[in-house]
Enzyme design. Sequence first.
Site, mmCIF file in Angstrom:
data_model
loop_
_atom_site.group_PDB
_atom_site.id
_atom_site.type_symbol
_atom_site.label_atom_id
_atom_site.label_comp_id
_atom_site.label_asym_id
_atom_site.label_seq_id
_atom_site.Cartn_x
_atom_site.Cartn_y
_atom_site.Cartn_z
ATOM 1 N N PHE A 148 -34.501 -53.500 -11.145
ATOM 2 C CA PHE A 148 -34.933 -52.144 -11.468
ATOM 3 C C PHE A 148 -33.825 -51.140 -11.135
ATOM 4 O O PHE A 148 -33.253 -51.181 -10.054
ATOM 5 C CB PHE A 148 -36.206 -51.802 -10.685
ATOM 6 C CG PHE A 148 -36.681 -50.401 -10.907
ATOM 7 C CD1 PHE A 148 -37.137 -49.997 -12.161
ATOM 8 C CD2 PHE A 148 -36.642 -49.465 -9.884
ATOM 9 C CE1 PHE A 148 -37.553 -48.687 -12.380
ATOM 10 C CE2 PHE A 148 -37.060 -48.150 -10.096
ATOM 11 C CZ PHE A 148 -37.517 -47.771 -11.349
ATOM 12 N N GLN A 149 -33.528 -50.266 -12.052
ATOM 13 C CA GLN A 149 -32.469 -49.249 -11.922
ATOM 14 C C GLN A 149 -31.109 -49.866 -11.572
ATOM 15 O O GLN A 149 -30.356 -49.327 -10.762
ATOM 16 C CB GLN A 149 -32.870 -48.167 -10.912
ATOM 17 C CG GLN A 149 -34.056 -47.336 -11.436
ATOM 18 C CD GLN A 149 -34.280 -46.048 -10.682
ATOM 19 O OE1 GLN A 149 -34.018 -45.966 -9.490
ATOM 20 N NE2 GLN A 149 -34.802 -45.038 -11.368
#
Lengths: 565, 165
Positions: A111-112
């Site tokens: 994530f990210q």
Amino acid sequence: MKKTGSQILLECLRLEGVETVFGYPGGTVINIYDDLMDSPITHVLNRHEQAAVHAADAYSRVTGKVGVAIATSGPGATNTVTGIATAYMDSIPMVIISGQVPTPLIGNDAFQEADMIGITRPVTKHNYLVRDVKDLARIMKQAFYIARTGRPGPVLVDLPKDVQMDSAIFDYPETVELRGYKPTVSANPRQLNKAISMILAARKPVIYVGGGATLADVSDDLLTFAETIQAPVTTTLMAMASFPQTHELSVGMLGMHGTFYANMAVTESDLLITLGARFDDRVTGKIATFAPHAKIIHVDVDPTSIKKNVRVDLPLVGMLQDVLPRLNEGLLKHADEVQEVVAATVGWREQIVKWKEQHPMAYKQTKSTIKPQYVIEKLRELCDEDAIVATEVGQHQMWTAQFFDFIKPRTFVTSGGLGTMGFGLPAALGAQAAFPERQVIDISGDGSFQMNSQELATLVQYRLPVKIVILNNNFLGMVRQWQQLFFDKRYSQTCMELPIDFVKLAEAYGATGMRATKTEEVEEMIKKGLATPGPVIMEFKVAREENVLPMVPAGAGLNEMVLAS
Amino acid sequence: MKHTITVLVENEFGVLPRVSGLFSGRGFNIDSLSVAPTLDPSISRMTIVTTGDQKILEQISKQLNKLIDVIKVIDFTNQNYIEREMLMVKVSAEAESRAEVLRVADIFRAQVVDVTPRSYSLEVTGTPEKLDAFVELLRPLGLKELVRSGPIVIGRGPKAWRSVD
């Protein structure tokens, strides 16, 4: 004593003399932001990571220090890319800290997560992924050293979250060991003597100054040099403020939207003394007809700039802060010959005066409709001598370069190389954060302004009293101008059809807004706007289809200027 | 014009894409590239074969030198140097061509490194021109697979390029 990675990072910043950083928090920099609460460093919360980088960039442009910005991993970091590329093209020293997902997750499409080392490789001077907290202090030392030495530039440090949390004994290195990086500092004395001989033999010399002169803070030496040999000085967009534009030897900007007399002087010259400029295509026009009669001396700290675009008769690799004083000393030893040169070049200076009289910078004033050039002239007249001016990119930027006579160094902040719309407002913000007491003005167009207008919130929050001048023609004016001249007036997607009420927009953010629609209102409104505390938008409804002239069409020679519509 | 450049770089993570990205980003050609650590394990040595005129080569050399991780750039083009490339090839070797393949291999001092009833795998080193000639002679006999290492070079004489001099 052991410190965590995030503490080490902030300690390094403090030891590098960093007082203000710009940024935006997020999941992978949350540790840094937590420790920031206990640090003496001031943080400005921008409203977009791109704006944070532009603000830090401008902070550097006006102070000469290294600008610092912080962003979280993934989208936060990718948002910085335009800002980093802007700084890279204009050689601005910066350190950008991006958060990264924890090292065990790197490469997992976490994530990210974004590969910032890969993404920023072509737009940074160097970049680092810190994989061990023990390397952090050394890397920070190197990052600042690389950013500010040689030809300056942005350096990105990608810092995974687990490295921020790990601990190590903090020991900031005193020196930097980089066997592959030895920025040339001192120019070759034989080349320097050759330069002096060439200067003493010239009869039509022109000094062509680029952004390197701004970065090297050599305005005083430049003035001495120009006055000693009495040669006309032309400046690129990046160097406008490094030589007083009001000086009798100044011929203003050269190139695509340069003055008639600067372009003629370069075309007719027999010696082009190039100081920290890089012969960009917007400067040279058609290479084959660029300075065809001139021998070229090229002084630059970056060897790759030399002979990249044009032939060079005398390359001089070195820092301007070393070369210019030595040139001046050398000329002092040849005082008699210098006097002869000054006497022998009287005719050349007279010719330049004739060119100035033949086609001065001008525009047609109208009674009712406001001319954008008039606003800029009036602004120069009414603002402080040391006011800092930032611009966005487009027609208003060129008019500023043409009609705002810059006097003091580091007072003009503009995106030259990359030409980044949306640069000006956050740049003005960064400049104002560096100098809270000085006048800071963003000269903008209605198109560019809307690319980072969210920064009004940052200005109001931090009480940064930037004065914003919007030259509103409801067009993307520069593209419209090209469409008018080269595409048969087919205005494809350049009309900003929805008129924005910029006065209300200012008020929505808690700033002051005002508007002028007639020539007679301009002076009063500028006075009122400059005197109003806090951030102010001054919107001027200007002539919609005004063009930036002179103009050298793309691919034409500097002497093939379009002078009037 | 063809140029052979040797580049000494920090033997670190991420250096190769900096070098190759420089070539692609600026529109320079890479004809071949080979890289491995040197006597000093903290330094890797790259041999890059590229094409371009003198002006392009000067830019390549300067741009490479500008990379922080590049320690030294040596252009061997106008120097006295030895160039070698290695080639491995898998050739069909059915009944009628088996002997011919071995004859060609013998002439080029190639080694047989693998053999099956239907094929030979050969290994040979030499200048790129010699390898080209070898390939052309084997081609009509039935080339199945070809691998080349790209050339590596070393200067003649006692002077050695090791690190920063």
